[in-house]
Motif scaffolding. Structure first.
Motif, PDB file in Angstrom:
ATOM      1  N   PRO A  55       0.816  -1.230   0.000  1.00  0.00           N
ATOM      2  CA  PRO A  55       0.000   0.000   0.000  1.00  0.00           C
ATOM      3  C   PRO A  55       0.841   1.268   0.000  1.00  0.00           C
ATOM      4  O   PRO A  55       0.378   2.325  -0.453  1.00  0.00           O
ATOM      5  CB  PRO A  55      -0.846  -0.124   1.270  1.00  0.00           C
ATOM      6  CG  PRO A  55      -0.152  -1.125   2.118  1.00  0.00           C
ATOM      7  CD  PRO A  55       0.551  -2.055   1.199  1.00  0.00           C
ATOM      8  N   TYR A  58       1.436   1.895  -3.601  1.00  0.00           N
ATOM      9  CA  TYR A  58       0.201   2.414  -4.188  1.00  0.00           C
ATOM     10  C   TYR A  58       0.018   3.897  -3.861  1.00  0.00           C
ATOM     11  O   TYR A  58      -0.412   4.687  -4.709  1.00  0.00           O
ATOM     12  CB  TYR A  58      -0.996   1.638  -3.658  1.00  0.00           C
ATOM     13  CG  TYR A  58      -1.095   0.194  -4.107  1.00  0.00           C
ATOM     14  CD1 TYR A  58      -0.363  -0.295  -5.181  1.00  0.00           C
ATOM     15  CD2 TYR A  58      -1.953  -0.672  -3.445  1.00  0.00           C
ATOM     16  CE1 TYR A  58      -0.479  -1.610  -5.577  1.00  0.00           C
ATOM     17  CE2 TYR A  58      -2.077  -2.003  -3.840  1.00  0.00           C
ATOM     18  CZ  TYR A  58      -1.333  -2.463  -4.909  1.00  0.00           C
ATOM     19  OH  TYR A  58      -1.451  -3.771  -5.303  1.00  0.00           O
ATOM     20  N   GLU A 285      -7.967   3.924   8.073  1.00  0.00           N
ATOM     21  CA  GLU A 285      -8.769   3.903   6.851  1.00  0.00           C
ATOM     22  C   GLU A 285     -10.215   4.302   7.118  1.00  0.00           C
ATOM     23  O   GLU A 285     -10.894   4.859   6.250  1.00  0.00           O
ATOM     24  CB  GLU A 285      -8.724   2.491   6.254  1.00  0.00           C
ATOM     25  CG  GLU A 285      -9.534   2.292   4.998  1.00  0.00           C
ATOM     26  CD  GLU A 285      -9.514   0.849   4.526  1.00  0.00           C
ATOM     27  OE1 GLU A 285     -10.561   0.177   4.632  1.00  0.00           O
ATOM     28  OE2 GLU A 285      -8.446   0.404   4.057  1.00  0.00           O
ATOM     29  N   VAL A 296      -8.823   6.854   0.200  1.00  0.00           N
ATOM     30  CA  VAL A 296      -9.059   5.405   0.211  1.00  0.00           C
ATOM     31  C   VAL A 296      -9.746   4.967  -1.078  1.00  0.00           C
ATOM     32  O   VAL A 296      -9.372   3.948  -1.686  1.00  0.00           O
ATOM     33  CB  VAL A 296      -9.889   5.008   1.442  1.00  0.00           C
ATOM     34  CG1 VAL A 296     -10.285   3.530   1.378  1.00  0.00           C
ATOM     35  CG2 VAL A 296      -9.110   5.286   2.719  1.00  0.00           C
ATOM     36  N   GLU A 297     -10.729   5.731  -1.517  1.00  0.00           N
ATOM     37  CA  GLU A 297     -11.461   5.371  -2.736  1.00  0.00           C
ATOM     38  C   GLU A 297     -10.547   5.341  -3.955  1.00  0.00           C
ATOM     39  O   GLU A 297     -10.647   4.441  -4.799  1.00  0.00           O
ATOM     40  CB  GLU A 297     -12.614   6.352  -2.971  1.00  0.00           C
ATOM     41  CG  GLU A 297     -13.772   6.172  -2.003  1.00  0.00           C
ATOM     42  CD  GLU A 297     -14.771   7.313  -2.058  1.00  0.00           C
ATOM     43  OE1 GLU A 297     -14.581   8.237  -2.901  1.00  0.00           O
ATOM     44  OE2 GLU A 297     -15.746   7.302  -1.266  1.00  0.00           O
ATOM     45  N   LYS A 300      -8.243   2.182  -3.774  1.00  0.00           N
ATOM     46  CA  LYS A 300      -8.955   0.924  -3.981  1.00  0.00           C
ATOM     47  C   LYS A 300      -9.569   0.828  -5.378  1.00  0.00           C
ATOM     48  O   LYS A 300      -9.747  -0.270  -5.905  1.00  0.00           O
ATOM     49  CB  LYS A 300      -9.997   0.738  -2.887  1.00  0.00           C
ATOM     50  CG  LYS A 300      -9.332   0.561  -1.523  1.00  0.00           C
ATOM     51  CD  LYS A 300     -10.254   0.004  -0.481  1.00  0.00           C
ATOM     52  CE  LYS A 300      -9.458  -0.330   0.780  1.00  0.00           C
ATOM     53  NZ  LYS A 300     -10.270  -0.965   1.831  1.00  0.00           N
ATOM     54  N   LYS A 301      -9.863   1.961  -5.977  1.00  0.00           N
ATOM     55  CA  LYS A 301     -10.321   1.927  -7.364  1.00  0.00           C
ATOM     56  C   LYS A 301      -9.189   1.508  -8.286  1.00  0.00           C
ATOM     57  O   LYS A 301      -9.383   0.714  -9.217  1.00  0.00           O
ATOM     58  CB  LYS A 301     -10.849   3.307  -7.778  1.00  0.00           C
ATOM     59  CG  LYS A 301     -11.386   3.352  -9.207  1.00  0.00           C
ATOM     60  CD  LYS A 301     -11.932   4.721  -9.558  1.00  0.00           C
ATOM     61  CE  LYS A 301     -12.444   4.757 -10.992  1.00  0.00           C
ATOM     62  NZ  LYS A 301     -12.970   6.113 -11.353  1.00  0.00           N
ATOM     63  N   HIS A 303      -6.499  -0.173  -7.335  1.00  0.00           N
ATOM     64  CA  HIS A 303      -5.972  -1.470  -6.909  1.00  0.00           C
ATOM     65  C   HIS A 303      -7.036  -2.199  -6.086  1.00  0.00           C
ATOM     66  O   HIS A 303      -7.017  -2.149  -4.858  1.00  0.00           O
ATOM     67  CB  HIS A 303      -4.702  -1.272  -6.087  1.00  0.00           C
ATOM     68  CG  HIS A 303      -3.672  -0.435  -6.770  1.00  0.00           C
ATOM     69  ND1 HIS A 303      -2.884  -0.905  -7.794  1.00  0.00           N
ATOM     70  CD2 HIS A 303      -3.317   0.864  -6.588  1.00  0.00           C
ATOM     71  CE1 HIS A 303      -2.074   0.055  -8.205  1.00  0.00           C
ATOM     72  NE2 HIS A 303      -2.322   1.135  -7.501  1.00  0.00           N
ATOM     73  N   PRO A 304      -7.970  -2.871  -6.742  1.00  0.00           N
ATOM     74  CA  PRO A 304      -9.079  -3.511  -6.011  1.00  0.00           C
ATOM     75  C   PRO A 304      -8.619  -4.517  -4.959  1.00  0.00           C
ATOM     76  O   PRO A 304      -9.350  -4.750  -3.995  1.00  0.00           O
ATOM     77  CB  PRO A 304      -9.864  -4.199  -7.129  1.00  0.00           C
ATOM     78  CG  PRO A 304      -9.543  -3.429  -8.365  1.00  0.00           C
ATOM     79  CD  PRO A 304      -8.121  -3.001  -8.199  1.00  0.00           C
ATOM     80  N   ASP A 305      -7.452  -5.099  -5.131  1.00  0.00           N
ATOM     81  CA  ASP A 305      -6.960  -6.068  -4.160  1.00  0.00           C
ATOM     82  C   ASP A 305      -6.070  -5.430  -3.099  1.00  0.00           C
ATOM     83  O   ASP A 305      -5.348  -6.127  -2.383  1.00  0.00           O
ATOM     84  CB  ASP A 305      -6.162  -7.169  -4.874  1.00  0.00           C
ATOM     85  CG  ASP A 305      -7.061  -8.101  -5.674  1.00  0.00           C
ATOM     86  OD1 ASP A 305      -8.285  -8.057  -5.451  1.00  0.00           O
ATOM     87  OD2 ASP A 305      -6.547  -8.853  -6.510  1.00  0.00           O
ATOM     88  N   SER A 306      -6.119  -4.106  -2.998  1.00  0.00           N
ATOM     89  CA  SER A 306      -5.263  -3.423  -2.027  1.00  0.00           C
ATOM     90  C   SER A 306      -5.534  -3.893  -0.612  1.00  0.00           C
ATOM     91  O   SER A 306      -6.684  -4.027  -0.197  1.00  0.00           O
ATOM     92  CB  SER A 306      -5.499  -1.909  -2.098  1.00  0.00           C
ATOM     93  OG  SER A 306      -4.757  -1.244  -1.097  1.00  0.00           O
ATOM     94  N   TYR A 308      -5.261  -3.267   3.606  1.00  0.00           N
ATOM     95  CA  TYR A 308      -5.742  -2.162   4.427  1.00  0.00           C
ATOM     96  C   TYR A 308      -4.912  -0.901   4.201  1.00  0.00           C
ATOM     97  O   TYR A 308      -3.676  -0.949   4.145  1.00  0.00           O
ATOM     98  CB  TYR A 308      -5.691  -2.566   5.894  1.00  0.00           C
ATOM     99  CG  TYR A 308      -6.252  -1.519   6.834  1.00  0.00           C
ATOM    100  CD1 TYR A 308      -7.622  -1.401   7.023  1.00  0.00           C
ATOM    101  CD2 TYR A 308      -5.412  -0.652   7.530  1.00  0.00           C
ATOM    102  CE1 TYR A 308      -8.149  -0.446   7.881  1.00  0.00           C
ATOM    103  CE2 TYR A 308      -5.921   0.305   8.386  1.00  0.00           C
ATOM    104  CZ  TYR A 308      -7.291   0.402   8.556  1.00  0.00           C
ATOM    105  OH  TYR A 308      -7.797   1.354   9.399  1.00  0.00           O
TER     106      TYR A 308
END
Length: 412
Positions: A55, A58, A285, A296-297, A300-301, A303-306, A308
């Motif tokens: 993360p 990311y 988070e 956060v959005e 996760k958008k 990297h859907p498998d991100s 926490y």
């Protein structure tokens, strides 16, 4: 670990590298042939600490994307040269020198454990490469070439221990990882226990590869503390919480931790194993501010498998943005001009709130939060505004001693 290496490589725009492979290079935006500003990245994306490093990469990627989408810095694009350090100190040392000498980066954001930081920091000092360490740690680094954006014990442990003692009682048992972070954090825990009228019955340290805690659990049962204070680190140490529940101890002795939940522990463990654990960080988070929700959005958008999105990710994003603010303020990428600009009241409103750099310590004044795990998520109980890095400030004054390059062991 809740995601496989294959799935990670498929979803991430930053592939990992090996000792013999070329580094990952990331650049976004349409700038033509302009000379890029080069950002070095040293983060673990494989090995035992990968769930922490992923993360962070990311978040760095998100910050670079946003800066480039806004026109870059000084009219120039950012280019990231990233190495997967694979949870290996030797690779940290090798890749740090490669970033400084071969890749000739303008800044480096990286390191997770304190051991990794201390492996690379002298290299960046020697080759005069600006360095950002964006991780919560034990405090005490005093180096004008280094900026530490994560929380220190005076910002979080000082909140966590008295809150846990008020809930549970005065007798504590400390378990911690056996390296700088765990050893020094255990001393801070001991200090705050005593400051609040309590006593520490025992302190046990564990190497990062330890997965069997049966003997320790028996010792804790015999000692009969009111409270466990944990500074265990990494995926292997997560085994403690499972074994604690299996031994029938969950709910009998409360646990407060300075590290639990930095990766996926609340979601990978059953609710019965994680509920009611207390934690204190510079970011969760679950914060509901617009800046936090947007941060956060976006991750996760992309990297859907991100895993926490913890303080590690938030501080990495904020660290890149603070550095960018320093570059813009200096109107230059020259290292000393950027350092001087960063020391001149640079601040950024990020997912954790307002973060400002302290001139004397090169650490951040930032918000801190106390939370409790409920049904596999964090529930934020308390917020503390503008908490200063008072521990590091007690030993570090870069205004008076600008040539200092030490990590001090703070006298407790």
């Amino acid at each position: 670990m809740p995601f496989s290496r294959r799935r990670f490589l498929r979803h991430s725009a930053l592939a990992t590298t090996t000792l013999i492979a070329a580094p990952t290079v990331f650049r976004s935006g349409a700038f033509g042939a302009e000379n890029p500003i080069i950002v070095g990245s040293l983060h673990d994306q494989s090995g035992p600490i990968a769930a922490s490093g992923t993360p962070m990469v990311y978040a760095l990627q998100l910050a670079v994307n946003e800066i480039n989408a806004g026109g870059g810095l000084l009219g120039r694009p950012l280019k990231v040269i990233h190495y997967d350090t694979q949870s290996n100190i030797q690779m940290y040392s090798q890749f740090a020198q490669q970033l400084a000498v071969k890749d000739k980066v303008d800044v480096v954001h990286g390191g997770i454990t304190s051991a990794s930081r201390e492996a690379v920091r002298p290299t960046f000092d020697r080759f005069k490469v600006l360095y950002f360490y964006n991780v919560l740690y034990e405090g005490g680094v005093c180096d004008r070439n280094t900026f530490c954006t994560g929380t220190t014990p005076a910002q979080t442990v000082e909140k966590l221990v008295p809150s846990a003692m008020k809930k549970a009682g005065k007798k504590a048992y400390i378990i911690a990882a056996d390296y700088n972070y765990g050893q020094i954090t255990a001393k801070w825990m001991t200090k705050y226990v005593k400051d609040n009228g309590g006593e520490v019955l025992s302190t046990d340290f564990f190497p990062l590869d330890v997965t069997n805690f049966g003997t320790t659990i028996s010792k804790i049962q015999a000692a009969k503390p009111d409270l466990i204070l944990s500074a265990l680190v990494g995926g292997n140490h997560t085994a403690f919480y499972r074994q604690w529940t299996s031994a029938g101890m969950k709910g009998k002795i409360p646990i407060a931790s300075t590290t639990f939940g930095l990766v996926n522990e609340p979601t990978t463990l059953d609710a019965a194993e994680s509920d009611s654990i207390l934690g204190s960080y510079g970011y969760f988070e679950e914060l509901t501010t617009p800046a936090s929700k947007s941060f956060v959005e976006k991750i996760k958008k992309a990297h859907p498998d991100s895993p926490y999105v913890s303080e590690l990710a938030a501080c990495t994003y904020e660290g890149v943005m603070l550095w960018a603010a320093g570059v813009n303020k200096a109107a230059s990428i020259d290292r000393m001009k950027v350092i001087a600009a960063l020391e001149d009241s640079v601040a950024f409103d990020g997912p954790s709130g307002k973060v400002s750099l302290d001139k004397a310590t090169h650490h951040t004044t930032r918000n801190a939060f106390l939370a409790e795990v409920k049904d596999r998520k964090w529930s934020v109980l308390e917020s503390y505004s503008d908490v200063k890095p008072a521990d590091t400030a007690s030993v570090c004054d870069l205004v008076k001693n600008p040539n200092d390059t030490k990590q001090y062991i703070i006298n407790l």
